[in-house]
Each structure stands twice: as C-alpha cells, then as structure tokens.
Design an enzyme around this catalytic site. Structure first.
Site, PDB file in Angstrom:
ATOM      1  N   LYS A 131      42.862  26.000  33.504  1.00  0.00           N
ATOM      2  CA  LYS A 131      42.188  27.395  32.934  1.00  0.00           C
ATOM      3  C   LYS A 131      42.274  28.846  32.749  1.00  0.00           C
ATOM      4  CE  LYS A 131      38.112  28.625  35.775  1.00  0.00           C
ATOM      5  NZ  LYS A 131      38.497  30.041  36.207  1.00  0.00           N
ATOM      6  N   ASN A 132      42.687  29.209  34.552  1.00  0.00           N
ATOM      7  CA  ASN A 132      43.085  30.258  35.028  1.00  0.00           C
ATOM      8  C   ASN A 132      44.488  30.743  34.238  1.00  0.00           C
ATOM      9  OD1 ASN A 132      40.947  30.506  36.183  1.00  0.00           O
ATOM     10  ND2 ASN A 132      41.944  30.179  38.416  1.00  0.00           N
ATOM     11  N   ARG A 163      33.891  35.030  35.658  1.00  0.00           N
ATOM     12  CA  ARG A 163      34.851  36.020  35.934  1.00  0.00           C
ATOM     13  C   ARG A 163      36.432  36.238  35.042  1.00  0.00           C
ATOM     14  NH1 ARG A 163      35.489  39.313  40.139  1.00  0.00           N
ATOM     15  NH2 ARG A 163      37.517  40.160  40.662  1.00  0.00           N
ATOM     16  N   ASP A 188      31.827  32.737  39.486  1.00  0.00           N
ATOM     17  CA  ASP A 188      31.438  31.705  41.012  1.00  0.00           C
ATOM     18  C   ASP A 188      30.366  32.890  41.597  1.00  0.00           C
ATOM     19  OD1 ASP A 188      32.258  28.948  39.094  1.00  0.00           O
ATOM     20  OD2 ASP A 188      33.774  29.560  39.588  1.00  0.00           O
TER      21      ASP A 188
HETATM   22  C1  UD1 Z   1      41.846  33.691  40.349  1.00  0.00           C
HETATM   23  C2  UD1 Z   1      40.733  32.800  39.961  1.00  0.00           C
HETATM   24  C3  UD1 Z   1      39.917  31.577  40.579  1.00  0.00           C
HETATM   25  C4  UD1 Z   1      41.299  31.577  42.415  1.00  0.00           C
HETATM   26  C5  UD1 Z   1      41.306  32.668  42.968  1.00  0.00           C
HETATM   27  C6  UD1 Z   1      42.797  32.619  44.001  1.00  0.00           C
HETATM   28  C7  UD1 Z   1      40.080  33.409  37.611  1.00  0.00           C
HETATM   29  C8  UD1 Z   1      39.115  33.412  36.491  1.00  0.00           C
HETATM   30  N1  UD1 Z   1      39.904  33.131  38.645  1.00  0.00           N
HETATM   31  O1  UD1 Z   1      40.314  34.829  41.409  1.00  0.00           O
HETATM   32  O2  UD1 Z   1      40.174  30.906  40.388  1.00  0.00           O
HETATM   33  O3  UD1 Z   1      40.434  30.945  43.767  1.00  0.00           O
HETATM   34  O4  UD1 Z   1      42.281  33.795  42.327  1.00  0.00           O
HETATM   35  O5  UD1 Z   1      43.523  32.072  43.633  1.00  0.00           O
HETATM   36  O6  UD1 Z   1      41.920  33.677  37.439  1.00  0.00           O
HETATM   37  N2  UD1 Z   1      39.929  41.077  46.316  1.00  0.00           N
HETATM   38  C9  UD1 Z   1      39.715  42.487  46.709  1.00  0.00           C
HETATM   39  N3  UD1 Z   1      40.476  43.433  45.939  1.00  0.00           N
HETATM   40  C10 UD1 Z   1      40.338  43.644  44.235  1.00  0.00           C
HETATM   41  C11 UD1 Z   1      40.598  41.705  43.835  1.00  0.00           C
HETATM   42  C12 UD1 Z   1      40.817  40.587  44.989  1.00  0.00           C
HETATM   43  O7  UD1 Z   1      39.467  42.257  47.827  1.00  0.00           O
HETATM   44  O8  UD1 Z   1      40.813  43.855  44.174  1.00  0.00           O
HETATM   45  C13 UD1 Z   1      40.310  39.728  47.304  1.00  0.00           C
HETATM   46  C14 UD1 Z   1      39.144  39.141  46.926  1.00  0.00           C
HETATM   47  O9  UD1 Z   1      37.980  38.945  47.495  1.00  0.00           O
HETATM   48  C15 UD1 Z   1      39.294  37.799  47.520  1.00  0.00           C
HETATM   49  C16 UD1 Z   1      40.926  37.356  47.393  1.00  0.00           C
HETATM   50  O10 UD1 Z   1      41.228  38.973  46.938  1.00  0.00           O
HETATM   51  O11 UD1 Z   1      38.758  37.709  48.954  1.00  0.00           O
HETATM   52  C17 UD1 Z   1      41.788  37.211  46.180  1.00  0.00           C
HETATM   53  O12 UD1 Z   1      40.944  37.381  45.211  1.00  0.00           O
HETATM   54  P1  UD1 Z   1      42.048  37.017  43.673  1.00  0.00           P
HETATM   55  O13 UD1 Z   1      43.336  36.692  44.109  1.00  0.00           O
HETATM   56  O14 UD1 Z   1      41.501  38.222  43.371  1.00  0.00           O
HETATM   57  O15 UD1 Z   1      41.283  36.315  42.695  1.00  0.00           O
HETATM   58  P2  UD1 Z   1      40.819  36.305  41.382  1.00  0.00           P
HETATM   59  O16 UD1 Z   1      41.451  36.483  40.587  1.00  0.00           O
HETATM   60  O17 UD1 Z   1      39.330  36.603  41.251  1.00  0.00           O
END
Ligand code: UD1
Length: 399
Positions: free
Chosen positions: A41-42, A111, A135
């Site tokens: 999916k991702n 997301r 989620d």
């Molecule tokens: C993606 C995946 C999700 C997976 C996650 C970590 C998708 C659609 N989802 O989510 O399934 O669990 O990677 O492998 O691909 N953060 C910040 N600021 C930002 C961006 C992120 O503080 O600008 C923090 C988030 O709150 C979180 C952490 O960084 O605590 C990880 O987030 P991130 O790696 O960005 O996850 P997603 O891309 O949202």
C-alpha cells in the site's frame, strides 16, 4: 481530538455499535501453507502521486487490490488526471495542466493524499491540499514537509484546514530532516525532481517504499522534458527488507527459511516472549507493532514493546485485553505477560494494522472472535480473508 471516523466519540473512546460487516475468526486451527505477498500500500499510493509529475501515461502493475487505491485515484482525478483501475493494474494519464486544489472529500480519507503536495509544487509551483485523514494512530504534523519545501524557495502555510504552498521558482537545497519522516522525504523528493539545481536530503527515510519511489523518479527523469510514458513493474517485497521482523520471529522460536522471493516461517511450539522496539527502517516497523503485540499476548513469558513512532498506536491494546490479554501500557511502552490462550470477544479495529493484529489474535483465541470495522483492514490488505483461509485459518466475512 477531532472526530476521525464515525465509530468513535470525541474523547477517543470507541462507540461499540456492532457493524454490519465483520469478520468471524475461530481460533485453534494450525496455520500452514503458502500465500503470495501483494504489492505494498505505502508504495503504490506514492507511485500514483508521482505519476502527476509527468504529462502522459504511467502504468503501475502488481498493485494491491485495497480500498485506498480507488480513494487515491479519486484524489488524482480531482486534480485532472484520468485513472483506470483494472485488477492489479492502475493506468494514470496526467494532463499538461493540473489543478492545484486537492480539496474534496477523497483527500480527507487517506493519509497518503498528502503525497500530492510535492508533485503539485514541482509541476504547478502552487498547491492547496486539504489536511489528510487516515488512521488515528497519533499526531501527524506536516512541519518537516513544509520546511523542506520552504528551503527550496516556497512559501508554505496552513490556511483554513489546508496546506497551502506557493513558489515563483523552486531551487535545489540542502535539507536536514529532524526525523527520517517517510512522507516528508517523499514530498521533498518529488518536488526536487522538477526544481533547479541539486537537492540534498539529510536524515531521509530509508523505507523500501522510498526506494520504489526513487526508482520510478529515476525512470521519469529521462522523460520529463517531453510527453512521457513511464511503465513500472512493482516487484513483491524482497525478504531482505524484512530483516528486523524476521530476526524477532526467529528469537521467538520460529524457523525462518528465506529464498529470493519467498520466506517460510515455521513456529513449531508456543512462541517465546521477545521485546520489540519500533524504529525507522531498518529498525522494527511501527506498522508491524500490533502483530508483535498479538504474538506477545500468547508468548511464553514477559514482553516489553516500545513504540517510538506514533504515540497513539497502543489504543487497540484495550481490544486485546477484552480477549484476555494480560497487558498494560505506560506511555511509549506496553508490557505483556503472555497467556497460553486468549478468549474470543467482539473487538473493534481502530486502524489498518490494529485490525490485522486483532485478526491474528483471534486466530490464536478459543472460540469465535468478531472483528468489527473491517473496512480498516480492507484499506490495507488485499485478499486478507482468502489468504488466511488458504493457510487453514478459520475466518469468514459476514454481513
Ligand atoms: C508512513 C506510512 C505509515 C507508517 C509510517 C512510518 C503511508 C501512507 N503511511 O506514514 O504506514 O507507519 O510511514 O513508517 O505511507 N512527523 C513530524 N513532522 C512531519 C512529519 C512526520 O513530526 O512533518 C512525525 C510523525 O508525527 C511521526 C513520525 O514523524 O511521529 C513518523 O512519521 P512519518 O514517517 O512521516 O509517517 P507517515 O509518512 O505519516
């Protein structure tokens, strides 16, 4: 906390209204056999967003047949692209002129819709993207996405529930991420492809989906000047990406045999308790944490599970406790004393991965576990019920 889905009240407590469609999972059957690993999916959702970067047709094959793919297709259609989904193939035709407004119901439903931000900034130098849903697994700010694009010359703000970007031009930049965010890395990568000069991202995420995306961008790079057609073949997940999870399973007592395109896992007896700590890749992935909890719930001994990525990801532990798990959580930690057997109960999926974890717990429980809100599971796993049935799991979709 905002109301994210229809089944939860403001305080974040589940409203236990039985859902029409649910899974009935009967515990006890030994699982054995072979299932095919589907495309991720991702990966597919980001590859679909990347198709916006070039005028012309992009074909993505081996796509998982999950609910998020048509949702992402709606997001792309809203921007002016044509998207045709046929089985496991998605064909995206991107026009010369894209709308920069991603502001319609589909955006709020997943997301990954935020991944159109980078391509829109690259293509249009403007973007207005409604803040995404997805989620309820913890706060998901966009500060790193925005600061990366700002470093490239854009003005980025949150206005009226949207992330709004404008740039007269985008230039390459040296960008250091505070945390290796998957989403921020992807957006910066996709904007940088069409920026002037060289962009360096330090502390970039290294998840396998970033590698998929980078490979696609490399292919598209040669064609961005003209009307291009990019054709991608997405291979199944290489077992080498699964090093951390397989290493944990092995410590729990599983025999692991890996081949080029397959992995065979045999658990001859009750698993031993092991500790899990979620970390960015190549660490143990947060998306497998609910499955680790299900394992710990029936393992022999005491397990400590530490979640370092999403603060609200232990919400579903309450559901496991309803099945008899001896578990308690404290901040980033969940402590479990494994029981020989869980007992069936009606349980509610809180997100994609938690839903899958509950089904696994149900397979190890005595009696029939009703797993509600299965649309979460359908968003992320193709043929979930069928694959478990192939392995001998007693599970059926009802309603
Ligand atoms: C993606 C995946 C999700 C997976 C996650 C970590 C998708 C659609 N989802 O989510 O399934 O669990 O990677 O492998 O691909 N953060 C910040 N600021 C930002 C961006 C992120 O503080 O600008 C923090 C988030 O709150 C979180 C952490 O960084 O605590 C990880 O987030 P991130 O790696 O960005 O996850 P997603 O891309 O949202």
């Amino acid at each position: 906390m905002g109301r994210r889905d229809g089944g939860r009240c403001r305080a974040g407590e589940p409203v236990r209204v039985p859902t029409v469609e649910r899974f009935l999972v009967t515990g006890g059957a030994r699982l054995a056999g072979t299932v095919e690993v589907a495309g991720a999916k991702n990966s597919v959702l980001k590859l679909m967003a990347a198709a916006l970067l070039a005028e012309g047709t992009t074909t993505i094959s081996n796509c998982p047949e999950i609910l998020d793919v048509p949702l992402m297709a709606d997001v792309l259609r809203g921007l002016g692209a044509e998207v045709v989904i046929e089985g496991d193939t998605v064909v995206i035709t991107t026009p010369a002129e894209l709308s920069h407004h991603a502001d319609f119901p589909a955006v709020g439903r997943l997301r990954a819709s935020v991944c159109v931000l980078g391509p829109l900034m690259g293509r249009c130098r403007r973007a207005e993207v409604a803040l995404p849903g997805g989620d309820a697994i913890g706060s998901r700010p966009l500060d790193m996405h925005q600061s990366g694009l700002r470093a490239m010359g854009a003005t980025m703000n949150i206005e009226h529930g949207k992330v709004v970007g404008r740039a007269s031009s985008l230039h390459g930049a040296s960008i250091g991420l505070d945390f290796p965010s998957v989403g921020a890395t992807e957006n910066i990568l996709m904007a940088a492809v069409l920026a002037d000069g060289t962009t360096i991202i330090d502390n970039a995420a290294r998840e396998p989906e970033i590698i998929d995306l980078a490979q696609l961008l490399a292919q598209m790079g040669a064609r961005i000047d003209g009307v291009g057609t990019a054709t991608i073949t997405i291979e199944g997940v290489d077992p080498v990406f699964m090093t951390a999870p397989l290493e944990r399973l092995s410590r729990a007592g599983a025999q692991i045999d890996t081949e080029q395109d397959a992995v065979t896992v045999t658990m001859a007896e009750r698993p031993r308790a092991v500790d899990f700590i979620t970390m960015p890749y190549p660490g143990f992935p947060t998306d497998l944490q609910p499955m680790a909890l299900a394992l710990a719930a029936v393992a022999d001994g005491h397990s400590l599970i530490t979640e370092n990525v999403f603060e609200a990801r232990f919400r579903f532990v309450d559901e496991l406790i309803r099945m008899g798990a001896d578990a308690r959580t404290d901040g980033h930690h969940a402590s479990l004393r494994g029981r020989e057997q869980l007992s069936s109960a009606p349980v509610w999926s809180t997100d994609i991965r938690a839903g899958a974890g509950l089904v696994l717990a149900g397979l190890a429980a005595e009696g029939v576990t009703e797993v509600h809100e299965v649309m979460h599971i359908d968003r992320g796993y193709p043929h979930f019920v069928e694959d478990l049935q192939k392995l001998g799991g007693q599970i059926e979709r009802v309603g």
